[in-house]
Design a protein around this motif. Structure first.
Motif, PDB file in Angstrom:
ATOM      1  N   PHE A 144      -2.123  -2.618   5.955  1.00  0.00           N
ATOM      2  CA  PHE A 144      -1.247  -3.584   5.289  1.00  0.00           C
ATOM      3  C   PHE A 144      -2.034  -4.556   4.417  1.00  0.00           C
ATOM      4  O   PHE A 144      -1.464  -5.396   3.751  1.00  0.00           O
ATOM      5  N   ASN A 145      -3.366  -4.441   4.446  1.00  0.00           N
ATOM      6  CA  ASN A 145      -4.207  -5.373   3.699  1.00  0.00           C
ATOM      7  C   ASN A 145      -4.120  -5.089   2.197  1.00  0.00           C
ATOM      8  O   ASN A 145      -4.550  -4.040   1.725  1.00  0.00           O
ATOM      9  N   GLU A 146      -3.549  -6.052   1.440  1.00  0.00           N
ATOM     10  CA  GLU A 146      -3.276  -5.829   0.012  1.00  0.00           C
ATOM     11  C   GLU A 146      -4.555  -5.583  -0.793  1.00  0.00           C
ATOM     12  O   GLU A 146      -4.594  -4.717  -1.662  1.00  0.00           O
ATOM     13  N   SER A 147      -5.600  -6.355  -0.492  1.00  0.00           N
ATOM     14  CA  SER A 147      -6.793  -6.215  -1.335  1.00  0.00           C
ATOM     15  C   SER A 147      -7.476  -4.866  -1.070  1.00  0.00           C
ATOM     16  O   SER A 147      -8.069  -4.274  -1.971  1.00  0.00           O
ATOM     17  N   LEU A 149      -5.789  -2.134  -0.311  1.00  0.00           N
ATOM     18  CA  LEU A 149      -4.925  -1.154  -0.983  1.00  0.00           C
ATOM     19  C   LEU A 149      -5.177  -1.113  -2.485  1.00  0.00           C
ATOM     20  O   LEU A 149      -4.965  -0.092  -3.142  1.00  0.00           O
ATOM     21  N   SER A 150      -5.674  -2.241  -3.045  1.00  0.00           N
ATOM     22  CA  SER A 150      -5.882  -2.278  -4.498  1.00  0.00           C
ATOM     23  C   SER A 150      -7.087  -1.432  -4.928  1.00  0.00           C
ATOM     24  O   SER A 150      -7.237  -1.125  -6.106  1.00  0.00           O
ATOM     25  N   SER A 227      -6.914   4.206   0.571  1.00  0.00           N
ATOM     26  CA  SER A 227      -6.198   3.131  -0.065  1.00  0.00           C
ATOM     27  C   SER A 227      -4.970   3.653  -0.824  1.00  0.00           C
ATOM     28  O   SER A 227      -3.918   3.027  -0.834  1.00  0.00           O
ATOM     29  N   GLY A 230      -2.492   4.597   1.807  1.00  0.00           N
ATOM     30  CA  GLY A 230      -2.026   3.433   2.556  1.00  0.00           C
ATOM     31  C   GLY A 230      -2.216   3.604   4.048  1.00  0.00           C
ATOM     32  O   GLY A 230      -1.603   2.905   4.848  1.00  0.00           O
TER      33      GLY A 230
END
Lengths: 308, 320
Positions: A144-147, A149-150, A227, A230
């Motif tokens: 769930f970590n957005e950075s 996933l980027s 990433s 996900g």
């Protein structure tokens, strides 16, 4: 030192195949040449590209690395677990360290034990795959970590981050191969390992470094894979080793070692990616992809032969 | 002096039969881990499970002896399987003959590309592995094809038993191993297979048709993969396009554990049979002991490394 036309064709024939394939694709599907689609193709190629760059170095040195696909999985399950309790940098660094170490272990067993790279990396492939599945308990580990996933999904000045990573890796490997002592040594070892040793090259160290590089690049590919998905996945990267080897050979690198080019590998990787994209755009069923891919691989190798 | 000689002989004997010794050791461990290992049911099952891997390993051994490799065997099992299942509607003969012809032809194509056009075996058979899987998937519409046949003989191939206890498939395996043993040890083809892997250039200068030898071994490898596919289909009752995935690795491991060198020219078919039994036994014992299949992968990996290290020691010794 002017190259005549024939020499030029000899040097760039794999690029000609790529250009031809892109040309045919643009006729078959007018959307193909849109900049977004092209970036997409390169982004899809980034995973295989990173792995194939490491494979190129190893094959030129006379070896082979079958464990790359499993190292993608190791990086995948490790990073996705670590990211639950730690920050992105920690997860990335630890995962990449582990895959690099696995590569170095490959190298040490091969060089110190004087064993065939095929069998050592085959055993490592099976072992690392087993480890990944056990570690992930055979399940997907959601992220769930957005950075984080980027890494696979983000853009930098409009260019997908995986494409930027691929470009940097390409430039670095190109530089190593063409401008450094290490690069020259790789060709020397692949050409004649014994002579290189006798002329004072630390053959074992260099080989071990190459397997380490392969582990590092596979780890980076694993992070991009994770990433984009996900989630961490123990079956990530199945059979990537085979596609990577195919791309390397399509690019004109000899499996017997001593000769090869990383530009050729990049072209080989892009050919596979373009082929997959255009077949998807034309809604060709997946099984036909396999047959066409096989035909393209053999076709590319035969054109190399014919021109030589 | 005398003592030394006997100890060398003893060592030689040990080295030559290392795979059989490993097999016996594993059997003892297996009995200790799970007493049900020794049951007749389990032993017949073990042998039956070995057949498919053993058949493709026999082909792989011949290919490895010439200095090549065949990555396509797993996919060719699937090709043989789906063709056999779909041809079963037209009768027994097409269901048995056609798949074998097709897989042999695919093997022959690999052999021709390798020998005439001189592309590396790894790449050719890798492409054939993709193409074969593709063909199996296209032909079966990506779904397993159930076997619809009235003939009892067809189901008998995979499930039937002769002499009360011996599964027919195991009997077929034994016959084929005898045949391969005969080819390798008693015919000029066999000698040429060893010779090509030992020193291709010298063999060429001696006037032996190297290309022919290569085409023959890849064709035989395809032929055996076809038979394996039919046995599997008959046993399961359906031809699956995903059958045989990663089997090529088990086949290579079986041959290598059995003492065949990847560099060609050295190895023997009896070793491969022991290798195939060892590979199947690992799976069988770990299943009986209830070990997670992923630990089995890791253990397989370690056993391959162990076998290779041992082989290497053997080679060093024989050089000294």
């Amino acid at each position: 030192m002017e190259l005549n036309l024939k020499e030029k064709i000899k040097r760039f024939n794999i690029l000609l195949i790529l250009v031809l394939l892109v040309f045919v694709s643009s006729i078959l599907s007018p959307n193909f040449l849109e900049i977004n689609n092209l970036l997409n193709v390169v982004r899809q190629a980034s995973l295989l590209g990173l792995i194939a760059f490491g494979m190129t170095l190893i094959i030129i040195s006379g070896g082979i690395d079958l464990s790359v696909g499993s190292m993608v999985a190791v990086a995948s399950v490790l990073s996705s677990t670590l990211i639950q309790d730690h920050n992105v940098l920690y997860a990335v660094i630890v995962s990449l360290t582990v895959t690099t170490l696995i590569g170095i272990i490959n190298g040490i067993i091969i060089t110190k034990g004087k064993l065939q790279p095929f069998l050592v990396t085959l055993a490592m492939m099976v072992t690392a795959r087993g480890f990944s599945q056990i570690y992930a308990k055979g399940m997907l580990i959601e992220i769930f970590n957005e950075s984080f996933l980027s890494i696979g999904r983000g853009h930098f000045i409009g260019i997908p981050i995986p494409v930027i990573i691929l470009a940097i890796a390409f430039l670095l490997i190109y530089f190593i191969m063409n401008r450094t002592v290490l690069g020259i040594s790789i060709f020397a070892i692949g050409g004649n390992s014994k002579a290189s040793y006798l002329s004072g090259l630390s053959v074992n160290t260099i080989k071990t470094i190459l397997y380490g590089i392969s582990g590092l690049l596979s780890g980076i590919a694993g992070l991009i894979y994770t990433s984009r998905l996900g989630a961490g996945y123990g079956m990530a990267g199945m059979q990537y080793e085979l596609e990577a080897i195919a791309a390397v050979v399509m690019g004109g690198t000899l499996m017997s070692g001593g000769s090869g080019k990383v530009t050729g590998t990049l072209a080989g990787v892009l050919i596979i990616a373009v082929l997959k994209t255009i077949l998807n755009m034309l809604n060709v069923p997946a099984p036909y992809h396999l047959i066409l891919q096989a035909a393209i691989i053999i076709g590319a190798v035969i054109t190399h032969r014919k021109i030589k | 002096m005398q003592l030394d000689e006997t100890s060398i002989n003893y060592k030689k004997l040990l080295i030559k039969n290392s795979s059989i010794i490993t097999l016996i050791l594993m059997a003892i461990i297996a009995i200790l881990v799970s007493p049900s290992f020794l049951s007749l049911f389990n032993i017949t099952n073990l042998l039956r499970e070995t057949t498919v891997i053993a058949l493709i390993s026999a082909g792989m051994t011949m290919v490895l002896l010439t200095g090549g490799i065949d990555l396509s065997v797993g996919s060719l099992i699937a090709v043989g399987g789906v063709f056999s299942a779909s041809m079963a509607t037209y009768g027994l003969i097409p269901a048995l003959v056609l798949p074998i012809i097709i897989t042999s032809l695919l093997g022959m194509i690999s052999g021709l590309l390798i020998s005439k056009i001189k592309i590396q075996p790894f790449i050719v058979t890798l492409a054939m592995m993709m193409a074969g899987r593709g063909i199996a998937l296209v032909f079966s519409n990506e779904r397993p094809i159930p076997v619809q046949i009235d003939s009892k003989i067809y189901t008998f191939i995979g499930r039937g038993k002769i002499l009360k206890y011996l599964p027919l498939s195991v009997f077929i395996m034994i016959i084929i191993y005898l045949a391969v043993w005969y080819i390798l040890n008693q015919t000029s083809l066999g000698r040429n297979i060893y010779a090509v892997g030992g020193n291709e250039k010298a063999v060429k200068l001696m006037g032996i048709n190297v290309n022919k030898v290569k085409v023959v071994v890849y064709t035989l490898s395809g032929f055996l993969a076809g038979i394996a596919g039919i046995i599997m289909t008959s046993w399961i009752g359906a031809g699956s396009p995903n059958a045989g995935e990663t089997y090529e690795l088990d086949a290579i491991a079986s041959a290598v554990i059995g003492g065949t060198l990847l560099t060609g020219g050295s190895g023997h078919i009896t070793g491969t049979l022991t290798g195939a039994l060892i590979m199947t036994m690992i799976r069988n014992v770990l299943n009986l002991a209830g070990v997670n299949s992923w630990y089995q992968w890791m253990i397989k990996g370690l056993i391959i490394i162990f076998a290779v290290v041992f082989q290497n020691k053997m080679r060093m010794k024989s050089k000294n």
